[in-house]
Design an enzyme around this catalytic site. Structure first.
Site, PDB file in Angstrom:
ATOM      1  N   SER A 111       0.821  -1.226   0.000  1.00  0.00           N
ATOM      2  CA  SER A 111       0.000   0.000   0.000  1.00  0.00           C
ATOM      3  C   SER A 111       0.851   1.270   0.000  1.00  0.00           C
ATOM      4  O   SER A 111       1.571   1.532  -0.955  1.00  0.00           O
ATOM      5  CB  SER A 111      -0.956  -0.055   1.190  1.00  0.00           C
ATOM      6  OG  SER A 111      -1.825   1.042   1.166  1.00  0.00           O
ATOM      7  N   ASP A 168      -2.555   6.621  -3.006  1.00  0.00           N
ATOM      8  CA  ASP A 168      -1.440   5.938  -2.343  1.00  0.00           C
ATOM      9  C   ASP A 168      -0.900   4.874  -3.324  1.00  0.00           C
ATOM     10  O   ASP A 168      -1.372   4.784  -4.463  1.00  0.00           O
ATOM     11  CB  ASP A 168      -1.894   5.335  -1.007  1.00  0.00           C
ATOM     12  CG  ASP A 168      -2.880   4.196  -1.173  1.00  0.00           C
ATOM     13  OD1 ASP A 168      -3.664   4.245  -2.135  1.00  0.00           O
ATOM     14  OD2 ASP A 168      -2.875   3.265  -0.358  1.00  0.00           O
ATOM     15  N   ASP A 187      -1.120   1.626  -3.829  1.00  0.00           N
ATOM     16  CA  ASP A 187      -1.971   0.626  -4.480  1.00  0.00           C
ATOM     17  C   ASP A 187      -3.341   1.195  -4.838  1.00  0.00           C
ATOM     18  O   ASP A 187      -4.238   0.458  -5.236  1.00  0.00           O
ATOM     19  CB  ASP A 187      -2.090  -0.647  -3.634  1.00  0.00           C
ATOM     20  CG  ASP A 187      -2.828  -0.424  -2.328  1.00  0.00           C
ATOM     21  OD1 ASP A 187      -2.861   0.726  -1.845  1.00  0.00           O
ATOM     22  OD2 ASP A 187      -3.377  -1.401  -1.782  1.00  0.00           O
ATOM     23  N   ASP A 238      -6.036   2.414  -3.458  1.00  0.00           N
ATOM     24  CA  ASP A 238      -7.371   2.227  -2.873  1.00  0.00           C
ATOM     25  C   ASP A 238      -7.839   3.521  -2.213  1.00  0.00           C
ATOM     26  O   ASP A 238      -9.013   3.651  -1.869  1.00  0.00           O
ATOM     27  CB  ASP A 238      -7.440   1.028  -1.907  1.00  0.00           C
ATOM     28  CG  ASP A 238      -6.348   1.014  -0.865  1.00  0.00           C
ATOM     29  OD1 ASP A 238      -5.519   1.946  -0.849  1.00  0.00           O
ATOM     30  OD2 ASP A 238      -6.320   0.064  -0.061  1.00  0.00           O
TER      31      ASP A 238
HETATM   32 MG    MG Z   1      -3.618   1.426   0.044  1.00  0.00          MG
END
Ligand code: MG
Length: 454
Positions: free
Chosen positions: A102, A245, A247, A249
């Site tokens: 992440s 961020d 990744d 999400d």
């Molecule tokens: Mg994330």
């Protein structure tokens, strides 16, 4: 975390397994974990994807070996945002594995497991999966039953098309907003620009080279890491700045004057224009009262949970809620899927700008005004002792103990809780101005310092 460490420590944290490749996250461990995951998941095929981190190939190959050795066929979806893998899993009814850390620094990586409904594993299932690992329940299959790998390249298109179903394409293209997108060298470097170009925005991209080392900026989308985007927004003539961020999400936004918008307000704005009377909205106890006021005005029901995105997702499924999310820029829009999705969040904000024809700064100004002040300190003692001491400090106050302590102070509150991932205590204070929130934070910090000392 190497195979020699057989004591039963929890492997999964708040957001999957995290570590430094070849230090604590070794290929041996990833392969053993791949076997455990393969044995734990019922589906015969498992989708796997990775973010842009340089160690992604190594870990993906090791996890694949483990999965293959217990007879699972693997669909390798390549570099993708976590929510794109989650959407694919949900649509195909297939379990998945995401190789990501992440927003952590570039030297980290991790393994996250996705259920066939697209959500992250519940902690109960994580404990069960850990027992497959520790008890070596996975048994290798005979040579003719080894799993194969198939590469799938069209998931960015499938994912972006799914978001476009919920976007007001006509209104957004009529507005043709000037957008700056900062990909932070992360997994969204291709998908979010694809979405924004299909929405016919006038787009400038920043840090959209997937270099695997986050050389342009740190991955956590907080103001101190977004200086290029903030100064571009301040100096140029743009309508909206967007950053994710690593990744993707989460999504954060910058207004047309170069001002960072708190995730709390993004969530409240989306609720205000997207939820309806009678709808259910889910958020952790740490979000400000802005969202409570917005829900009350709408006649929507607000449900509070403990902190953690998977908890919000699962509660949303139980309650059939419309929108959920956290104060850090993670928004869940259930008509798309029951998980945080940065690109979906960006489309929802553009929907609102196109519908109202108002600048984003104006839309934010029209929300109830609450401010959060966030701080932390190293935890020195057992949390239960700290909590007991703090509770006895405030005999007359209303204290919510759902997650840490949320102490009411007049119209404001302070939340004090131990982090789930680091040895720190987080202190969040809500005020009616930033100065009020900051001074409240300072005042309570002293009390926490005292309770935290021996
Ligand atoms: Mg994330």
């Amino acid at each position: 975390m190497g195979s020699e460490a057989q004591e039963r420590k929890r492997l999964f944290g708040t957001n999957g397994i995290r570590g430094i490749p070849n230090a604590d996250l070794t290929p041996d461990f990833a392969m053993d974990m791949g076997m455990a995951i393969g044995a734990f998941f019922r589906s015969s095929r498992i989708a796997i994807a990775k973010d842009t981190r340089i160690s992604g190939d190594m870990l993906l190959a090791a996890v694949f070996s483990g999965l293959s050795s217990v007879g699972k066929n693997v669909l390798d979806l390549g570099v993708l945002p976590t929510p794109a893998l989650q959407y694919y899993c949900k649509s195909a009814g297939m379990s998945g594995v995401m190789i990501t850390a992440s927003h952590n620094p570039p030297q980290f990586n991790g393994i996250k497991c996705i259920d066939s409904d697209g959500t992250e594993l519940s902690s109960k299932n994580e404990v069960e999966l850990e027992s497959y690992y520790y008890e070596r329940k996975a048994k290798p299959v005979s040579w003719e039953e080894c799993g194969t790998i198939q590469r799938i390249s069209n998931v960015p298109d499938i994912y972006v098309s799914s978001i476009l179903k919920h976007a007001d394409k006509e209104a957004i293209s009529k507005l043709t907003p000037k957008v700056v997108f900062d990909g932070g060298n992360g997994a969204s470097y291709f998908t979010t620009p694809l979405l924004l170009s299909r929405l016919k925005t006038k787009l400038i991209t920043l840090n959209c080279n997937p270099d695997g080392k986050f050389t342009s900026r740190e991955s956590e989308p907080k103001p101190e890491n977004l200086s290029s985007l903030l100064s571009l927004m301040k100096e140029g003539n743009f309508d909206l700045g967007i950053a994710h961020d690593g990744d993707a999400d989460r999504a954060v936004f910058i207004d047309e004057n170069g001002k960072f918008i708190d995730g709390d307000r993004t969530l409240s704005l989306i609720v205000k224009f997207t939820a309806k009377k009678g709808d259910k909205v889910v958020t952790p106890v740490s979000s400000s009262d802005c969202i409570s006021d917005v829900c009350e005005d709408l006649g929507a029901k607000l449900i509070r949970t403990r902190v953690g995105a998977p908890l919000v997702s699962r509660r949303m499924i139980e309650e059939n809620a419309t929108i959920g999310g956290e104060e850090n820029g993670g928004v869940i829009f259930s008509r798309h899927q029951f998980c945080r999705d940065g690109a979906m969040t960006a489309a929802l904000i553009l929907n609102i700008m196109a519908k109202t024809r108002k600048p984003i700064s104006q839309l934010i100004k029209e929300l109830p005004q609450y401010f959060l002040s966030k701080g932390s300190m190293h935890i020195e003692r057992d949390w239960n002792i700290i909590a007991k001491r703090l509770i006895s400090d405030f005999p007359d106050r209303e204290i919510d103990t759902m997650d840490g302590l949320k102490i009411r102070d007049g119209k404001n509150w302070v939340m004090i809780r131990p982090s789930g991932t680091e040895p720190i205590i987080r202190i969040y204070a809500q005020g009616h101005s930033q100065a009020e929130a900051d001074s409240l934070n300072k005042e309570y910090r002293k009390k926490v310092e005292k309770a935290n000392s021996s």
